[in-house]
Design an enzyme around this catalytic site. Structure first.
Site, PDB file in Angstrom:
ATOM      1  N   THR A  11       0.879  -1.173   0.000  1.00 25.95           N
ATOM      2  CA  THR A  11       0.000   0.000   0.000  1.00 25.95           C
ATOM      3  C   THR A  11       0.914   1.220   0.000  1.00 25.95           C
ATOM      4  O   THR A  11       1.938   1.234   0.681  1.00 25.95           O
ATOM      5  CB  THR A  11      -0.910   0.022   1.238  1.00 25.95           C
ATOM      6  N   ASP A  61       3.911  -2.566   4.197  1.00 28.08           N
ATOM      7  CA  ASP A  61       3.304  -3.897   4.230  1.00 28.08           C
ATOM      8  C   ASP A  61       1.947  -3.797   4.932  1.00 28.08           C
ATOM      9  O   ASP A  61       1.881  -3.602   6.144  1.00 28.08           O
ATOM     10  CB  ASP A  61       4.244  -4.846   4.990  1.00 28.08           C
ATOM     11  N   HIS A  62       0.876  -3.980   4.142  1.00 30.90           N
ATOM     12  CA  HIS A  62      -0.465  -3.774   4.693  1.00 30.90           C
ATOM     13  C   HIS A  62      -0.909  -4.921   5.599  1.00 30.90           C
ATOM     14  O   HIS A  62      -1.966  -4.836   6.240  1.00 30.90           O
ATOM     15  CB  HIS A  62      -1.470  -3.603   3.558  1.00 30.90           C
ATOM     16  N   ARG A  63      -0.120  -5.993   5.693  1.00 29.98           N
ATOM     17  CA  ARG A  63      -0.454  -7.066   6.629  1.00 29.98           C
ATOM     18  C   ARG A  63      -0.219  -6.631   8.066  1.00 29.98           C
ATOM     19  O   ARG A  63      -0.899  -7.116   8.988  1.00 29.98           O
ATOM     20  CB  ARG A  63       0.411  -8.307   6.343  1.00 29.98           C
TER      21      ARG A  63
END
Length: 432
Positions: A228, A402-404
């Site tokens: 993102t 990192d969108h996690r």
């Protein structure tokens, strides 16, 4: 006496290299320590020195060939007469497995031995009354880490490298096979030109080892991390004037002061407040690894491809020290004089595409990091400030994360905090 010199283990998990250039010829006399060949590995090009004094008998590989650790690539007559045919074994027997975890070498150091090395028992299952032990997989630390990061069981992979060594390509292939359960649209095939004469106008250029490594790294990043990107523009007019005030004075002292050291300092101050941006995800253990040290990778454009030298413990250095080190690292990277260890271990990366005129971009995270900051070109443009239109120096920024493990709100918060520091250099110096 004929000495078979095998391509040595030069450390850092390197299992193979491309022979770029021979520096000697058959029949030429060589001295111990003299460079024999120039070999390109994943990140750097290094010269392989001779472990013996003698006369070159045979060059066993052609320029452009890929040679694996343990392959005989040159033979040297060490007798001074060239009559004896006795073969002196080098570092490793052809049948012996290469265990890099236990016998790591260093660049520029080659060790050869005439002693017989007993056959390796690694990977063998010895029958006993007890339950047989699992066979050990032959793989480099880099390959093991990649398999772990991608969630692949390395013990179930059939290696295609020397002596069954599991290569990075084997791991990527296995990962791709694991995801084939989900149907994906078939991409159209590349159709070769059929119009007469067009074939001659197509130039095919083999990928260099550096370019292949970059491709693998980008694939690992995009394949594993859901990216993102948040973007913003920052008014750095005060910082621009502050730098201008000291730029010429420092130049007289041999210091090239750019905006990048200020950005590094500001980034570190934000990372301390938002540690998830200075982390990596351990998928196997389902743990977030927060790193309480700040090794900043500086993406550098070179003739051989993109390299990311690492500015270690940047939080402990002044802006002037950072400026000096960035210039040193980037210069040596462009001159191919950078060492492998200087390209590894970064916790957060910055890519300055603004230095070549770029404005906004969507940078790809330097896997396995959790974020990367893209810096665009500073431009003069009108902005509204205190209800008035003024001309300001504006810096565009792009933050990929990192969108996690990082939410959108945190991405916006990161850029807001960065803006507060870069818009006022006095605040930056007070908080860093």
């Amino acid at each position: 006496m004929k000495f078979e010199f095998r391509f040595p283990d030069i450390g850092e998990g390197i299992a193979e290299g491309t022979l770029m250039k021979w520096l000697v010829k058959e029949g030429e006399e060589v001295e111990e320590g003299q460079s024999l060949a120039e070999v390109e590995t994943d990140k750097v090009t290094t010269e392989i020195p001779s472990p013996k004094t003698g006369r070159v008998l045979e060059l066993k590989a052609e320029e452009g060939d890929v040679i694996n650790v343990g392959d005989v690539f040159i033979t040297i007559d060490t007798s001074g007469e060239g009559e004896a045919d006795e073969v002196v074994k080098g570092e490793l027997d052809e049948k012996e497995e290469l265990v890099e975890e236990e016998t790591a070498g260093v660049v520029g150091e080659v060790i050869a031995s005439s002693e017989e090395i007993p056959p390796s028992t690694e990977g063998q299952v010895v029958p006993t009354q007890e339950k047989p032990k699992k066979s050990k997989v032959l793989a480099t630390p880099v390959a093991r880490k990649l398999a772990k990061d991608l969630g692949v069981d390395i013990t179930k992979i059939k290696g295609t490298g020397p002596n069954g060594r599991v290569m990075k390509e084997d791991i990527y292939r296995t990962k791709e096979e694991m995801t084939k359960e989900v149907e994906k649209p078939k991409l159209p095939e590349v159709v070769e030109p059929t119009i007469s004469g067009e074939e001659e106008r197509i130039e095919r250029i083999p990928l260099t080892r550096i370019r292949k490594t970059i491709a693998e790294q980008m694939k690992a990043s995009r394949f594993t991390i859901p990216h993102t990107t948040a973007m913003d523009e920052i008014d750095i007019t005060k910082l621009y004037e502050f730098r201008k005030k000291y730029k010429e004075k420092l130049k007289e002292e041999g210091i090239h002061l750019t905006f990048l050291p200020f950005i590094v300092k500001a980034v570190i101050a934000v990372l301390k407040q938002l540690p998830e941006f200075n982390s990596s995800l351990d998928e196997e253990r389902e743990e977030l690894m927060l790193k309480h040290y700040y090794h900043i990778g500086i993406a550098t454009d070179t003739d051989r491809g993109l390299m990311v030298p690492v500015l270690r413990d940047a939080d402990k250095k002044s802006i002037i020290e950072i400026a000096k080190e960035i210039e040193d690292l980037s210069s040596r990277a462009k001159e191919n004089k950078i060492e492998l260890h200087e390209l590894r271990g970064s916790t957060f990366s910055i890519t300055n595409y603004g230095s070549i005129g770029g404005h906004f971009g969507i940078p790809i995270i330097n896997y396995p990091e959790s974020a990367i900051l893209g810096v665009g070109r500073i431009v003069k443009k009108p902005i509204v400030k205190d209800d008035e239109i003024v001309i300001a120096r504006v810096l565009p920024l792009s933050l990929s994360y990192d969108h996690r493990i990082i939410d959108g709100a945190s991405g916006a918060r990161f850029l807001n905090m960065l803006a507060e520091l870069l818009e006022d250099p006095e605040v930056l110096l007070l908080k860093s």
